[in-house]
Design a protein around this motif. Structure first.
Motif, PDB file in Angstrom:
ATOM      1  N   THR A  86      81.919  79.321 108.050  1.00 60.66           N
ATOM      2  CA  THR A  86      83.048  79.017 108.944  1.00 60.66           C
ATOM      3  C   THR A  86      82.625  77.991 109.995  1.00 60.66           C
ATOM      4  N   LEU A  87      81.342  78.019 110.380  1.00 63.15           N
ATOM      5  CA  LEU A  87      80.841  77.017 111.333  1.00 63.15           C
ATOM      6  C   LEU A  87      80.931  75.623 110.707  1.00 63.15           C
ATOM      7  N   LYS A  88      80.489  75.510 109.453  1.00 61.74           N
ATOM      8  CA  LYS A  88      80.523  74.212 108.761  1.00 61.74           C
ATOM      9  C   LYS A  88      81.948  73.681 108.669  1.00 61.74           C
ATOM     10  N   ASN A  89      82.887  74.589 108.339  1.00 60.50           N
ATOM     11  CA  ASN A  89      84.294  74.174 108.275  1.00 60.50           C
ATOM     12  C   ASN A  89      84.767  73.584 109.598  1.00 60.50           C
ATOM     13  N   ARG A  90      84.337  74.216 110.703  1.00 61.70           N
ATOM     14  CA  ARG A  90      84.795  73.751 112.010  1.00 61.70           C
ATOM     15  C   ARG A  90      84.127  72.437 112.389  1.00 61.70           C
ATOM     16  N   LEU A  91      82.833  72.315 112.044  1.00 68.34           N
ATOM     17  CA  LEU A  91      82.093  71.105 112.428  1.00 68.34           C
ATOM     18  C   LEU A  91      82.633  69.878 111.710  1.00 68.34           C
ATOM     19  N   SER A  92      83.259  70.101 110.545  1.00 72.30           N
ATOM     20  CA  SER A  92      83.707  68.951 109.766  1.00 72.30           C
ATOM     21  C   SER A  92      85.010  68.355 110.290  1.00 72.30           C
ATOM     22  N   ILE A  93      85.663  69.039 111.245  1.00 72.28           N
ATOM     23  CA  ILE A  93      86.901  68.448 111.793  1.00 72.28           C
ATOM     24  C   ILE A  93      86.959  68.528 113.321  1.00 72.28           C
ATOM     25  N   GLY A  94      86.978  67.342 113.940  1.00 72.02           N
ATOM     26  CA  GLY A  94      87.326  67.223 115.370  1.00 72.02           C
ATOM     27  C   GLY A  94      86.264  67.542 116.386  1.00 72.02           C
ATOM     28  N   ILE A  95      85.142  68.132 115.994  1.00 70.80           N
ATOM     29  CA  ILE A  95      84.111  68.475 116.972  1.00 70.80           C
ATOM     30  C   ILE A  95      83.188  67.268 117.191  1.00 70.80           C
ATOM     31  N   SER A  96      82.975  66.906 118.464  1.00 67.95           N
ATOM     32  CA  SER A  96      82.068  65.790 118.736  1.00 67.95           C
ATOM     33  C   SER A  96      80.814  66.237 119.472  1.00 67.95           C
ATOM     34  N   GLU A  97      80.841  67.446 120.040  1.00 67.57           N
ATOM     35  CA  GLU A  97      79.644  67.936 120.738  1.00 67.57           C
ATOM     36  C   GLU A  97      79.436  69.425 120.485  1.00 67.57           C
ATOM     37  N   VAL A  98      78.182  69.763 120.240  1.00 65.57           N
ATOM     38  CA  VAL A  98      77.829  71.168 120.019  1.00 65.57           C
ATOM     39  C   VAL A  98      76.742  71.563 121.015  1.00 65.57           C
ATOM     40  N   VAL A  99      76.943  72.715 121.687  1.00 66.91           N
ATOM     41  CA  VAL A  99      75.902  73.275 122.549  1.00 66.91           C
ATOM     42  C   VAL A  99      75.408  74.561 121.893  1.00 66.91           C
ATOM     43  N   VAL A 100      74.123  74.602 121.559  1.00 64.90           N
ATOM     44  CA  VAL A 100      73.569  75.822 120.962  1.00 64.90           C
ATOM     45  C   VAL A 100      73.052  76.696 122.107  1.00 64.90           C
ATOM     46  N   ALA A 101      73.686  77.865 122.286  1.00 62.18           N
ATOM     47  CA  ALA A 101      73.311  78.756 123.390  1.00 62.18           C
ATOM     48  C   ALA A 101      72.762  80.060 122.807  1.00 62.18           C
ATOM     49  N   LEU A 102      71.500  80.007 122.362  1.00 65.60           N
ATOM     50  CA  LEU A 102      70.884  81.195 121.747  1.00 65.60           C
ATOM     51  C   LEU A 102      69.764  81.734 122.632  1.00 65.60           C
ATOM     52  N   ASP A 103      69.436  82.995 122.438  1.00 65.35           N
ATOM     53  CA  ASP A 103      68.359  83.630 123.201  1.00 65.35           C
ATOM     54  C   ASP A 103      67.066  82.827 123.092  1.00 65.35           C
ATOM     55  N   SER A 104      66.285  82.876 124.147  1.00 62.45           N
ATOM     56  CA  SER A 104      64.986  82.199 124.141  1.00 62.45           C
ATOM     57  C   SER A 104      63.933  83.158 123.582  1.00 62.45           C
ATOM     58  N   THR A 105      64.163  83.582 122.333  1.00 61.77           N
ATOM     59  CA  THR A 105      63.255  84.525 121.661  1.00 61.77           C
ATOM     60  C   THR A 105      62.831  83.926 120.331  1.00 61.77           C
ATOM     61  N   LEU A 106      61.934  84.600 119.645  1.00 56.97           N
ATOM     62  CA  LEU A 106      61.485  84.134 118.328  1.00 56.97           C
ATOM     63  C   LEU A 106      62.668  83.978 117.384  1.00 56.97           C
ATOM     64  N   ASP A 107      63.552  84.995 117.337  1.00 58.82           N
ATOM     65  CA  ASP A 107      64.711  84.946 116.455  1.00 58.82           C
ATOM     66  C   ASP A 107      65.668  83.830 116.859  1.00 58.82           C
ATOM     67  N   GLY A 108      65.838  83.658 118.171  1.00 59.77           N
ATOM     68  CA  GLY A 108      66.698  82.575 118.664  1.00 59.77           C
ATOM     69  C   GLY A 108      66.151  81.224 118.238  1.00 59.77           C
ATOM     70  N   GLN A 109      64.849  81.069 118.353  1.00 60.99           N
ATOM     71  CA  GLN A 109      64.202  79.808 117.982  1.00 60.99           C
ATOM     72  C   GLN A 109      64.299  79.564 116.481  1.00 60.99           C
ATOM     73  N   SER A 110      64.102  80.629 115.671  1.00 61.10           N
ATOM     74  CA  SER A 110      64.215  80.491 114.211  1.00 61.10           C
ATOM     75  C   SER A 110      65.609  80.007 113.840  1.00 61.10           C
ATOM     76  N   THR A 111      66.617  80.600 114.502  1.00 65.98           N
ATOM     77  CA  THR A 111      68.004  80.264 114.184  1.00 65.98           C
ATOM     78  C   THR A 111      68.317  78.824 114.586  1.00 65.98           C
ATOM     79  N   LEU A 112      67.852  78.439 115.771  1.00 66.76           N
ATOM     80  CA  LEU A 112      68.042  77.064 116.243  1.00 66.76           C
ATOM     81  C   LEU A 112      67.392  76.095 115.256  1.00 66.76           C
ATOM     82  N   HIS A 113      66.171  76.442 114.819  1.00 68.58           N
ATOM     83  CA  HIS A 113      65.434  75.610 113.880  1.00 68.58           C
ATOM     84  C   HIS A 113      66.209  75.448 112.577  1.00 68.58           C
ATOM     85  N   TYR A 114      66.751  76.563 112.076  1.00 70.23           N
ATOM     86  CA  TYR A 114      67.534  76.515 110.846  1.00 70.23           C
ATOM     87  C   TYR A 114      68.750  75.597 111.013  1.00 70.23           C
ATOM     88  N   LEU A 115      69.460  75.742 112.139  1.00 72.92           N
ATOM     89  CA  LEU A 115      70.657  74.918 112.373  1.00 72.92           C
ATOM     90  C   LEU A 115      70.288  73.442 112.420  1.00 72.92           C
TER      91      LEU A 115
END
Lengths: 216, 216
Positions: free
Chosen positions: A125-154
């Motif tokens: 659903t994120l990909k669907n949204r990113l493909s239309i009309g979005i020009s800026e994304v702010v990734v607001a994830l925890d500053s933890t190992l899991d947060g970093q892994s997820t940010l890295h994946y994105l």
């Protein structure tokens, strides 16, 4: 001594986030000693929220309607999307009430220890949204190992598909009121690396130290 | 943003003992994200305990039967009664499992600040019990102002009616593992006043310091 059903209630309560056997016992007794004012209203609320609240098919927020109130809002900036892990993160940002774009809730973080993979998150659903009309994304994830892994994946697997979108992540540094002396090394390093040039214009309205000294 | 019913649930949860707005929000989200495994079992348990559990007409404990399991027990010492403020106190004593008499739950403590008077406590049923077969009473109340007021009331107004009954109250002193240096003055004074003569017979099976030194 406690009885099967009450023991079951206490065991269930003791697994709630932040609770343990002690607090679960206290709460169970509180419920049984305040039946009309607490136990019955609680039962009614649980029944209500269970029936009414559904996940928003757009951003995965919990609301009584789909799309949710946040997604239906016309006053928000439709070009900016903030990616968070869970609904509690949306609440935290909305309490601070400075962000005026839309949200996308991943429904968790990638976690090796909890066996949570990208497929378990709301990525499609994120990909669907990113493909239309979005020009800026702010990734607001925890500053933890899991947060970093997820940010890295994105950053590796999702954002390259949308090269026109400007992506940023929350700054790392000193928390408000944080003291250098008691800060952990990782935060101190992040704060040092992320240091900002001090712009004298920012302080133009304040009294300079020399003026302050003169005025004394 | 949160919706009326969910807000109501959070407000109700935030008044639970030991919880605040933060933990209430976490628990509400936990409930809504784990409907089949937590929310629905919780609703079933609440319904069950509400229907099944009643106060024991003898000791005021909560149980599925009246008299309760504790009062129906034939193996307990029927001449000794332990007076406590609430059901949680019975649980604490039963976990320690050294007391083998019966209980009487006052249902609270006399409290000027909370406007709780002797009439609000289970005193009449206590009097009924004291008048038949009880030869010893242990008053096990909190070491607080309200606990002291209640103990004072019992000593002044209730126990004199039964002069044959031996009455005692919990000892005050150092908690297990307590360090003198960090102890409050009142506890230190209680521990000093309540000091016990050291009986060398108690230590007869242990190695004396001089023997210990010799053996080295």
């Amino acid at each position: 001594m406690v009885g099967e059903k009450l023991r079951g209630l206490i065991q269930l309560l003791s697994k709630f986030p932040g609770l343990g056997p002690r607090s679960a016992r206290r709460i169970a007794l509180y419920l049984l000693s305040h039946r009309s004012k607490v136990l019955k209203p609680l039962m009614a609320y649980l029944d209500d929220v269970n029936l009414r609240y559904k996940y928003c098919s757009v951003c995965h927020y919990l609301d009584e309607e789909d799309p949710c109130g946040l997604c239906r809002s016309k006053t928000r900036d439709s070009t900016t999307l903030c990616i968070v892990a869970c609904i509690g993160d949306v609440w935290a940002l909305e309490r601070a009430s400075f962000f005026k774009g839309y949200y996308h809730i991943l429904g968790g973080l990638i976690s090796l220890s909890h066996g949570k993979n990208p497929e378990d998150l709301n990525i499609e659903t994120l990909k669907n949204r990113l493909s239309i009309g979005i020009s800026e994304v702010v990734v607001a994830l925890d500053s933890t190992l899991d947060g970093q892994s997820t940010l890295h994946y994105l950053i590796q697997d999702v954002f390259p598909l949308y090269p026109h979108i400007k992506v940023s992540s929350l700054a790392r540094g000193l928390p408000m009121g944080g003291e250098l002396e008691s800060l952990d090394q990782a935060t101190l390093m992040s704060a040092f690396w992320g240091r900002r040039e001090v712009n004298s214009a920012l302080f133009s309205n304040t009294t300079s130290w020399s003026d302050f000294e003169k005025g004394k």
